[in-house]
Design a protein around this motif. Structure first.
Motif, PDB file in Angstrom:
ATOM      1  N   ARG A 173       0.852  -1.178  -0.117  1.00  0.00           N
ATOM      2  CA  ARG A 173      -0.093  -0.043   0.042  1.00  0.00           C
ATOM      3  C   ARG A 173       0.717   1.278   0.060  1.00  0.00           C
ATOM      4  O   ARG A 173       1.622   1.337   0.629  1.00  0.00           O
ATOM      5  CB  ARG A 173      -1.089   0.057   1.116  1.00  0.00           C
ATOM      6  CG  ARG A 173      -1.944  -1.151   0.972  1.00  0.00           C
ATOM      7  CD  ARG A 173      -2.881  -1.070   2.334  1.00  0.00           C
ATOM      8  NE  ARG A 173      -3.950  -2.046   2.336  1.00  0.00           N
ATOM      9  CZ  ARG A 173      -4.121  -2.840   3.488  1.00  0.00           C
ATOM     10  NH1 ARG A 173      -3.147  -2.808   4.532  1.00  0.00           N
ATOM     11  NH2 ARG A 173      -4.968  -3.849   2.934  1.00  0.00           N
ATOM     12  N   LEU A 191      -4.595   6.663   0.770  1.00  0.00           N
ATOM     13  CA  LEU A 191      -4.088   5.627   0.000  1.00  0.00           C
ATOM     14  C   LEU A 191      -4.252   5.825  -1.498  1.00  0.00           C
ATOM     15  O   LEU A 191      -5.084   6.154  -2.181  1.00  0.00           O
ATOM     16  CB  LEU A 191      -5.142   4.449   0.410  1.00  0.00           C
ATOM     17  CG  LEU A 191      -5.003   3.107  -0.147  1.00  0.00           C
ATOM     18  CD1 LEU A 191      -3.389   2.591  -0.041  1.00  0.00           C
ATOM     19  CD2 LEU A 191      -5.787   2.121  -0.042  1.00  0.00           C
ATOM     20  N   ASP A 218      -2.792   0.293  -3.878  1.00  0.00           N
ATOM     21  CA  ASP A 218      -3.111  -0.820  -3.149  1.00  0.00           C
ATOM     22  C   ASP A 218      -2.852  -1.906  -4.171  1.00  0.00           C
ATOM     23  O   ASP A 218      -3.687  -2.350  -4.735  1.00  0.00           O
ATOM     24  CB  ASP A 218      -4.541  -0.897  -2.726  1.00  0.00           C
ATOM     25  CG  ASP A 218      -4.775  -2.097  -1.648  1.00  0.00           C
ATOM     26  OD1 ASP A 218      -3.805  -2.710  -1.142  1.00  0.00           O
ATOM     27  OD2 ASP A 218      -5.879  -2.388  -1.349  1.00  0.00           O
TER      28      ASP A 218
END
Length: 82
Positions: free
Chosen positions: A43, A50, A53
């Motif tokens: 990640r 974020l 991923d």
């Protein structure tokens, strides 16, 4: 785990991290197949959000190559504590 086994494991981990940093500084993302398992999970956060991923090494390599070659890169590794 004996003290010798601990020292050997520590040295192996240091070598792994150092090799990752060196090849990253060289923009050699293809080397990551030697550092990450096939089914790695990475990640990446940008400004606490974020941004990526990734669930396998080939997607990781593709994503990092997508950034293009870094103009400058320097990784500094250190052992802190015991």
């Amino acid at each position: 785990m004996t003290e010798l086994e601990k020292l050997i494991a520590r040295e192996e981990l240091k070598t792994l991290v150092d090799n990752y940093a060196t090849e990253s500084d060289r923009n050699n993302q293809d080397y990551y197949v030697n550092v990450f398992t096939e089914d790695c999970h990475v990640r990446v956060y940008f400004n606490n959000e974020l941004g990526m991923d990734l669930t396998n090494v080939h997607d990781l390599i593709k994503a990092y190559k997508g950034f293009g070659a870094a103009k400058e890169s320097f990784h500094m590794n250190a052992i802190i504590g015991k």
